[in-house]
Design a protein around this motif. Sequence first.
Motif, PDB file in Angstrom:
ATOM      1  N   MET A   1       0.842  -1.193   0.000  1.00 51.93           N
ATOM      2  CA  MET A   1       0.000   0.000   0.000  1.00 51.93           C
ATOM      3  C   MET A   1       0.876   1.241   0.000  1.00 51.93           C
ATOM      4  O   MET A   1       1.810   1.358   0.790  1.00 51.93           O
ATOM      5  CB  MET A   1      -0.911   0.022   1.231  1.00 51.93           C
ATOM      6  N   THR A   2       0.610   2.172  -0.895  1.00 50.18           N
ATOM      7  CA  THR A   2       1.352   3.428  -0.949  1.00 50.18           C
ATOM      8  C   THR A   2       0.868   4.364   0.149  1.00 50.18           C
ATOM      9  O   THR A   2      -0.327   4.582   0.311  1.00 50.18           O
ATOM     10  CB  THR A   2       1.176   4.109  -2.312  1.00 50.18           C
ATOM     11  N   VAL A   3       1.818   4.881   0.905  1.00 50.91           N
ATOM     12  CA  VAL A   3       1.522   5.833   1.979  1.00 50.91           C
ATOM     13  C   VAL A   3       2.221   7.136   1.646  1.00 50.91           C
ATOM     14  O   VAL A   3       3.449   7.215   1.630  1.00 50.91           O
ATOM     15  CB  VAL A   3       1.989   5.307   3.352  1.00 50.91           C
ATOM     16  N   ARG A   4       1.460   8.165   1.381  1.00 47.47           N
ATOM     17  CA  ARG A   4       2.010   9.471   1.017  1.00 47.47           C
ATOM     18  C   ARG A   4       2.387  10.223   2.298  1.00 47.47           C
ATOM     19  O   ARG A   4       1.584  10.362   3.205  1.00 47.47           O
ATOM     20  CB  ARG A   4       1.001  10.269   0.197  1.00 47.47           C
ATOM     21  N   VAL A   5       3.630  10.712   2.322  1.00 46.56           N
ATOM     22  CA  VAL A   5       4.197  11.270   3.547  1.00 46.56           C
ATOM     23  C   VAL A   5       4.556  12.741   3.368  1.00 46.56           C
ATOM     24  O   VAL A   5       5.095  13.136   2.329  1.00 46.56           O
ATOM     25  CB  VAL A   5       5.470  10.493   3.957  1.00 46.56           C
ATOM     26  N   VAL A   6       4.257  13.538   4.391  1.00 46.96           N
ATOM     27  CA  VAL A   6       4.855  14.863   4.537  1.00 46.96           C
ATOM     28  C   VAL A   6       5.894  14.747   5.634  1.00 46.96           C
ATOM     29  O   VAL A   6       5.597  14.301   6.752  1.00 46.96           O
ATOM     30  CB  VAL A   6       3.810  15.943   4.878  1.00 46.96           C
ATOM     31  N   LEU A   7       7.132  15.130   5.308  1.00 46.10           N
ATOM     32  CA  LEU A   7       8.255  14.999   6.226  1.00 46.10           C
ATOM     33  C   LEU A   7       8.725  16.378   6.684  1.00 46.10           C
ATOM     34  O   LEU A   7       8.926  17.271   5.871  1.00 46.10           O
ATOM     35  CB  LEU A   7       9.405  14.272   5.509  1.00 46.10           C
ATOM     36  N   ALA A   8       8.903  16.529   7.990  1.00 45.58           N
ATOM     37  CA  ALA A   8       9.419  17.789   8.557  1.00 45.58           C
ATOM     38  C   ALA A   8      10.665  17.478   9.370  1.00 45.58           C
ATOM     39  O   ALA A   8      10.606  16.745  10.357  1.00 45.58           O
ATOM     40  CB  ALA A   8       8.362  18.456   9.430  1.00 45.58           C
ATOM     41  N   GLU A   9      11.793  18.026   8.929  1.00 46.52           N
ATOM     42  CA  GLU A   9      13.088  17.806   9.585  1.00 46.52           C
ATOM     43  C   GLU A   9      13.991  18.972   9.203  1.00 46.52           C
ATOM     44  O   GLU A   9      14.194  19.254   8.026  1.00 46.52           O
ATOM     45  CB  GLU A   9      13.685  16.476   9.126  1.00 46.52           C
ATOM     46  N   ASP A  10      14.522  19.677  10.221  1.00 40.70           N
ATOM     47  CA  ASP A  10      15.323  20.865   9.900  1.00 40.70           C
ATOM     48  C   ASP A  10      16.741  20.528   9.466  1.00 40.70           C
ATOM     49  O   ASP A  10      17.410  21.357   8.848  1.00 40.70           O
ATOM     50  CB  ASP A  10      15.325  21.838  11.087  1.00 40.70           C
ATOM     51  N   GLY A  11      17.228  19.329   9.756  1.00 42.74           N
ATOM     52  CA  GLY A  11      18.551  18.917   9.301  1.00 42.74           C
ATOM     53  C   GLY A  11      18.503  18.512   7.832  1.00 42.74           C
ATOM     54  O   GLY A  11      17.840  17.533   7.482  1.00 42.74           O
TER      55      GLY A  11
ATOM     56  N   LEU B   1      20.683  17.150   5.651  1.00 48.36           N
ATOM     57  CA  LEU B   1      21.176  15.836   5.272  1.00 48.36           C
ATOM     58  C   LEU B   1      20.230  14.734   5.714  1.00 48.36           C
ATOM     59  O   LEU B   1      19.930  13.806   4.956  1.00 48.36           O
ATOM     60  CB  LEU B   1      22.572  15.609   5.860  1.00 48.36           C
ATOM     61  N   LEU B   2      19.735  14.833   6.943  1.00 46.36           N
ATOM     62  CA  LEU B   2      18.808  13.820   7.433  1.00 46.36           C
ATOM     63  C   LEU B   2      17.499  13.871   6.662  1.00 46.36           C
ATOM     64  O   LEU B   2      16.906  12.837   6.336  1.00 46.36           O
ATOM     65  CB  LEU B   2      18.555  14.010   8.927  1.00 46.36           C
ATOM     66  N   ARG B   3      17.032  15.079   6.357  1.00 47.22           N
ATOM     67  CA  ARG B   3      15.787  15.218   5.599  1.00 47.22           C
ATOM     68  C   ARG B   3      15.916  14.572   4.221  1.00 47.22           C
ATOM     69  O   ARG B   3      15.038  13.829   3.794  1.00 47.22           O
ATOM     70  CB  ARG B   3      15.416  16.690   5.468  1.00 47.22           C
ATOM     71  N   GLU B   4      17.029  14.832   3.542  1.00 46.72           N
ATOM     72  CA  GLU B   4      17.234  14.240   2.221  1.00 46.72           C
ATOM     73  C   GLU B   4      17.395  12.728   2.321  1.00 46.72           C
ATOM     74  O   GLU B   4      16.892  11.974   1.483  1.00 46.72           O
ATOM     75  CB  GLU B   4      18.460  14.869   1.559  1.00 46.72           C
ATOM     76  N   GLY B   5      18.102  12.274   3.357  1.00 48.37           N
ATOM     77  CA  GLY B   5      18.285  10.835   3.531  1.00 48.37           C
ATOM     78  C   GLY B   5      16.979  10.112   3.799  1.00 48.37           C
ATOM     79  O   GLY B   5      16.702   9.047   3.226  1.00 48.37           O
ATOM     80  N   LEU B   6      16.154  10.676   4.674  1.00 51.42           N
ATOM     81  CA  LEU B   6      14.855  10.070   4.970  1.00 51.42           C
ATOM     82  C   LEU B   6      13.942  10.089   3.750  1.00 51.42           C
ATOM     83  O   LEU B   6      13.205   9.129   3.504  1.00 51.42           O
ATOM     84  CB  LEU B   6      14.192  10.809   6.137  1.00 51.42           C
ATOM     85  N   THR B   7      14.006  11.158   2.978  1.00 44.11           N
ATOM     86  CA  THR B   7      13.175  11.247   1.777  1.00 44.11           C
ATOM     87  C   THR B   7      13.511  10.118   0.813  1.00 44.11           C
ATOM     88  O   THR B   7      12.620   9.418   0.302  1.00 44.11           O
ATOM     89  CB  THR B   7      13.374  12.610   1.078  1.00 44.11           C
ATOM     90  N   GLY B   8      14.804   9.905   0.568  1.00 46.84           N
ATOM     91  CA  GLY B   8      15.220   8.826  -0.322  1.00 46.84           C
ATOM     92  C   GLY B   8      14.855   7.458   0.218  1.00 46.84           C
ATOM     93  O   GLY B   8      14.402   6.577  -0.521  1.00 46.84           O
TER      94      GLY B   8
END
Length: 222
Positions: free
Chosen positions: A1-11, A13-20
Amino acid sequence: MTVRVVLAEDGVLLREGLTGLLDRFGLPVVASVGDAPALIDAVAEHAPDLVVTDIRMPPQMSDDGLRAALELRRITPGLPVVALSQYVERSYASALLDSDGGRGVGYLLKDRVADVEEFVSVLRGVAAGDTVIDPSVVKQLLRRPPADPVAKLSAREREVLASMATGLSNAAIARALHVSEAAVGKHVGNILAKLGLPPDDESNRRVLAVLAYLRRPSTSLT
Protein backbone atom coordinates in the motif's frame (compact mmCIF):
# COMPACT_ATOMS: atom_id res chain seq x y z
CA MET A 1 0.00 0.00 0.00
CA THR A 2 1.35 3.43 -0.95
CA VAL A 3 1.52 5.83 1.98
CA ARG A 4 2.01 9.47 1.02
CA VAL A 5 4.20 11.27 3.55
CA VAL A 6 4.85 14.86 4.54
CA LEU A 7 8.26 15.00 6.23
CA ALA A 8 9.42 17.79 8.56
CA GLU A 9 13.09 17.81 9.59
CA ASP A 10 15.32 20.86 9.90
CA GLY A 11 18.55 18.92 9.30
CA VAL A 12 19.11 19.03 5.53
CA LEU A 13 21.18 15.84 5.27
CA LEU A 14 18.81 13.82 7.43
CA ARG A 15 15.79 15.22 5.60
CA GLU A 16 17.23 14.24 2.22
CA GLY A 17 18.28 10.83 3.53
CA LEU A 18 14.85 10.07 4.97
CA THR A 19 13.18 11.25 1.78
CA GLY A 20 15.22 8.83 -0.32
CA LEU A 21 14.72 5.99 2.15
CA LEU A 22 10.96 6.36 2.37
CA ASP A 23 10.57 6.71 -1.39
CA ARG A 24 12.57 3.51 -1.85
CA PHE A 25 10.24 1.59 0.47
CA GLY A 26 7.02 2.77 -1.15
CA LEU A 27 6.28 5.73 1.12
CA PRO A 28 6.62 8.64 -1.31
CA VAL A 29 7.45 11.96 0.33
CA VAL A 30 5.09 14.47 -1.28
CA ALA A 31 6.65 17.38 0.64
CA SER A 32 9.74 17.78 2.81
CA VAL A 33 10.06 20.92 4.92
CA GLY A 34 12.39 22.37 7.54
CA ASP A 35 10.16 24.27 9.96
CA ALA A 36 6.84 24.00 11.77
CA PRO A 37 4.83 26.62 9.82
CA ALA A 38 5.88 25.02 6.53
CA LEU A 39 4.74 21.66 7.90
CA ILE A 40 1.23 22.93 8.56
CA ASP A 41 1.09 24.51 5.10
CA ALA A 42 2.36 21.34 3.40
CA VAL A 43 -0.26 19.17 5.10
CA ALA A 44 -3.01 21.59 4.05
CA GLU A 45 -1.76 21.47 0.45
CA HIS A 46 -1.05 17.76 0.04
CA ALA A 47 -3.46 15.99 2.48
CA PRO A 48 -0.94 13.19 3.18
CA ASP A 49 -1.58 9.75 4.62
CA LEU A 50 1.13 10.25 7.24
CA VAL A 51 3.16 13.04 8.83
CA VAL A 52 6.68 12.33 10.07
CA THR A 53 8.08 15.26 12.04
CA ASP A 54 11.07 16.16 14.13
CA ILE A 55 10.24 17.84 17.43
CA ARG A 56 12.84 20.59 17.84
CA MET A 57 12.86 22.78 14.77
CA PRO A 58 12.50 26.39 13.63
CA PRO A 59 11.25 28.95 14.17
CA GLN A 60 11.93 28.72 17.91
CA MET A 61 14.07 25.55 17.95
CA SER A 62 11.99 24.31 20.85
CA ASP A 63 9.11 21.81 20.62
CA ASP A 64 7.72 23.52 17.51
CA GLY A 65 7.34 20.28 15.57
CA LEU A 66 5.41 18.59 18.35
CA ARG A 67 3.09 21.56 18.79
CA ALA A 68 2.52 21.63 15.03
CA ALA A 69 1.63 17.94 15.16
CA LEU A 70 -0.94 18.65 17.87
CA GLU A 71 -2.42 21.46 15.81
CA LEU A 72 -2.61 19.21 12.74
CA ARG A 73 -4.39 16.49 14.72
CA ARG A 74 -6.82 19.11 15.95
CA ILE A 75 -7.49 20.45 12.46
CA THR A 76 -7.65 16.99 10.85
CA PRO A 77 -8.79 14.40 13.40
CA GLY A 78 -7.34 10.99 12.63
CA LEU A 79 -4.32 12.33 10.72
CA PRO A 80 -1.53 9.80 11.47
CA VAL A 81 1.56 11.46 12.94
CA VAL A 82 4.95 10.08 13.94
CA ALA A 83 7.16 12.30 16.09
CA LEU A 84 10.80 11.43 15.45
CA SER A 85 13.30 13.04 17.80
CA GLN A 86 16.42 12.77 19.90
CA TYR A 87 14.52 13.98 22.95
CA VAL A 88 11.50 13.18 25.08
CA GLU A 89 9.42 16.35 25.35
CA ARG A 90 7.10 15.46 28.22
CA SER A 91 5.13 18.70 28.14
CA TYR A 92 3.49 17.90 24.81
CA ALA A 93 4.16 14.18 24.36
CA SER A 94 1.22 13.19 26.55
CA ALA A 95 -1.10 15.54 24.69
CA LEU A 96 0.01 14.08 21.35
CA LEU A 97 -0.46 10.51 22.53
CA ASP A 98 -3.88 11.38 23.98
CA SER A 99 -5.08 13.17 20.84
CA ASP A 100 -7.93 11.60 18.90
CA GLY A 101 -8.08 8.63 21.24
CA GLY A 102 -4.41 7.81 20.75
CA ARG A 103 -4.95 6.17 17.35
CA GLY A 104 -2.55 6.69 14.49
CA VAL A 105 0.27 8.22 16.49
CA GLY A 106 3.88 7.35 17.15
CA TYR A 107 6.79 8.74 19.17
CA LEU A 108 10.20 7.35 18.22
CA LEU A 109 13.70 8.29 19.32
CA LYS A 110 16.16 8.69 16.45
CA ASP A 111 19.05 7.02 18.25
CA ARG A 112 16.99 3.87 18.87
CA VAL A 113 15.97 3.29 15.25
CA ALA A 114 18.31 0.41 14.43
CA ASP A 115 16.48 -1.48 11.67
CA VAL A 116 15.28 0.26 8.51
CA GLU A 117 12.64 -2.32 7.59
CA GLU A 118 11.25 -2.27 11.13
CA PHE A 119 11.14 1.53 11.01
CA VAL A 120 9.21 1.47 7.73
CA SER A 121 6.86 -1.16 9.19
CA VAL A 122 6.18 1.12 12.16
CA LEU A 123 5.36 4.01 9.85
CA ARG A 124 2.94 1.86 7.88
CA GLY A 125 1.35 0.68 11.12
CA VAL A 126 0.80 4.22 12.38
CA ALA A 127 -0.63 5.21 8.99
CA ALA A 128 -3.10 2.33 9.45
CA GLY A 129 -4.12 3.56 12.91
CA ASP A 130 -1.62 1.85 15.22
CA THR A 131 -0.01 3.52 18.22
CA VAL A 132 3.74 3.02 18.62
CA ILE A 133 5.74 4.52 21.49
CA ASP A 134 9.44 4.03 22.14
CA PRO A 135 9.93 2.31 25.53
CA SER A 136 12.22 5.14 26.65
CA VAL A 137 9.41 7.61 26.06
CA VAL A 138 7.05 5.48 28.14
CA LYS A 139 9.53 5.44 31.04
CA GLN A 140 9.94 9.21 30.94
CA LEU A 141 6.19 9.79 30.94
CA LEU A 142 5.66 7.39 33.85
CA ARG A 143 8.24 9.34 35.87
CA ARG A 144 6.48 12.64 35.22
CA PRO A 145 5.93 14.58 38.46
CA PRO A 146 2.48 15.91 39.37
CA ALA A 147 1.46 19.00 37.45
CA ASP A 148 2.88 22.16 38.97
CA PRO A 149 0.79 25.22 38.04
CA VAL A 150 3.66 27.54 38.95
CA ALA A 151 5.73 25.91 36.18
CA LYS A 152 3.52 27.77 33.67
CA LEU A 153 4.97 31.08 34.81
CA SER A 154 7.86 32.85 33.15
CA ALA A 155 11.07 33.45 35.09
CA ARG A 156 10.11 37.08 35.75
CA GLU A 157 6.59 36.09 36.85
CA ARG A 158 8.07 33.61 39.33
CA GLU A 159 10.27 36.39 40.69
CA VAL A 160 7.22 38.57 41.18
CA LEU A 161 5.30 35.74 42.82
CA ALA A 162 8.22 34.98 45.15
CA SER A 163 8.23 38.66 46.16
CA MET A 164 4.47 38.52 46.73
CA ALA A 165 5.06 35.56 49.03
CA THR A 166 7.26 37.72 51.25
CA GLY A 167 4.39 40.19 51.63
CA LEU A 168 5.71 42.96 49.37
CA SER A 169 3.27 45.35 47.72
CA ASN A 170 3.39 46.02 43.97
CA ALA A 171 5.29 49.24 44.62
CA ALA A 172 7.87 47.45 46.78
CA ILE A 173 8.24 44.68 44.20
CA ALA A 174 8.81 47.29 41.49
CA ARG A 175 11.61 48.86 43.52
CA ALA A 176 13.20 45.51 44.30
CA LEU A 177 13.16 44.34 40.68
CA HIS A 178 13.97 47.77 39.19
CA VAL A 179 10.86 47.85 37.00
CA SER A 180 7.80 50.08 36.86
CA GLU A 181 4.83 49.50 39.11
CA ALA A 182 2.68 49.18 35.98
CA ALA A 183 4.91 46.31 34.78
CA VAL A 184 4.51 44.57 38.13
CA GLY A 185 0.74 44.97 37.90
CA LYS A 186 0.80 43.34 34.48
CA HIS A 187 2.92 40.46 35.77
CA VAL A 188 0.53 39.96 38.69
CA GLY A 189 -2.42 39.82 36.29
CA ASN A 190 -0.61 37.23 34.17
CA ILE A 191 0.23 35.18 37.25
CA LEU A 192 -3.38 35.08 38.43
CA ALA A 193 -4.61 34.13 34.97
CA LYS A 194 -2.03 31.35 34.47
CA LEU A 195 -2.80 29.90 37.89
CA GLY A 196 -6.45 29.73 36.91
CA LEU A 197 -7.66 31.88 39.81
CA PRO A 198 -11.23 33.10 39.23
CA PRO A 199 -12.02 36.82 39.16
CA ASP A 200 -12.76 37.70 42.75
CA ASP A 201 -11.50 40.00 45.43
CA GLU A 202 -7.96 40.98 44.32
CA SER A 203 -6.38 40.49 47.74
CA ASN A 204 -7.91 37.01 48.04
CA ARG A 205 -6.52 36.03 44.62
CA ARG A 206 -3.06 37.19 45.71
CA VAL A 207 -3.27 34.97 48.78
CA LEU A 208 -4.30 31.99 46.64
CA ALA A 209 -1.41 32.65 44.26
CA VAL A 210 1.05 32.76 47.15
CA LEU A 211 -0.37 29.50 48.53
CA ALA A 212 0.17 27.83 45.14
CA TYR A 213 3.77 29.01 45.27
CA LEU A 214 4.36 27.85 48.85
CA ARG A 215 2.90 24.37 48.15
CA ARG A 216 5.79 23.62 45.81
CA PRO A 217 8.15 21.13 47.54
CA SER A 218 11.29 23.07 46.59
CA THR A 219 10.04 26.48 47.66
CA SER A 220 12.16 28.37 50.15
CA LEU A 221 11.91 32.00 51.17
CA THR A 222 15.39 32.11 52.67
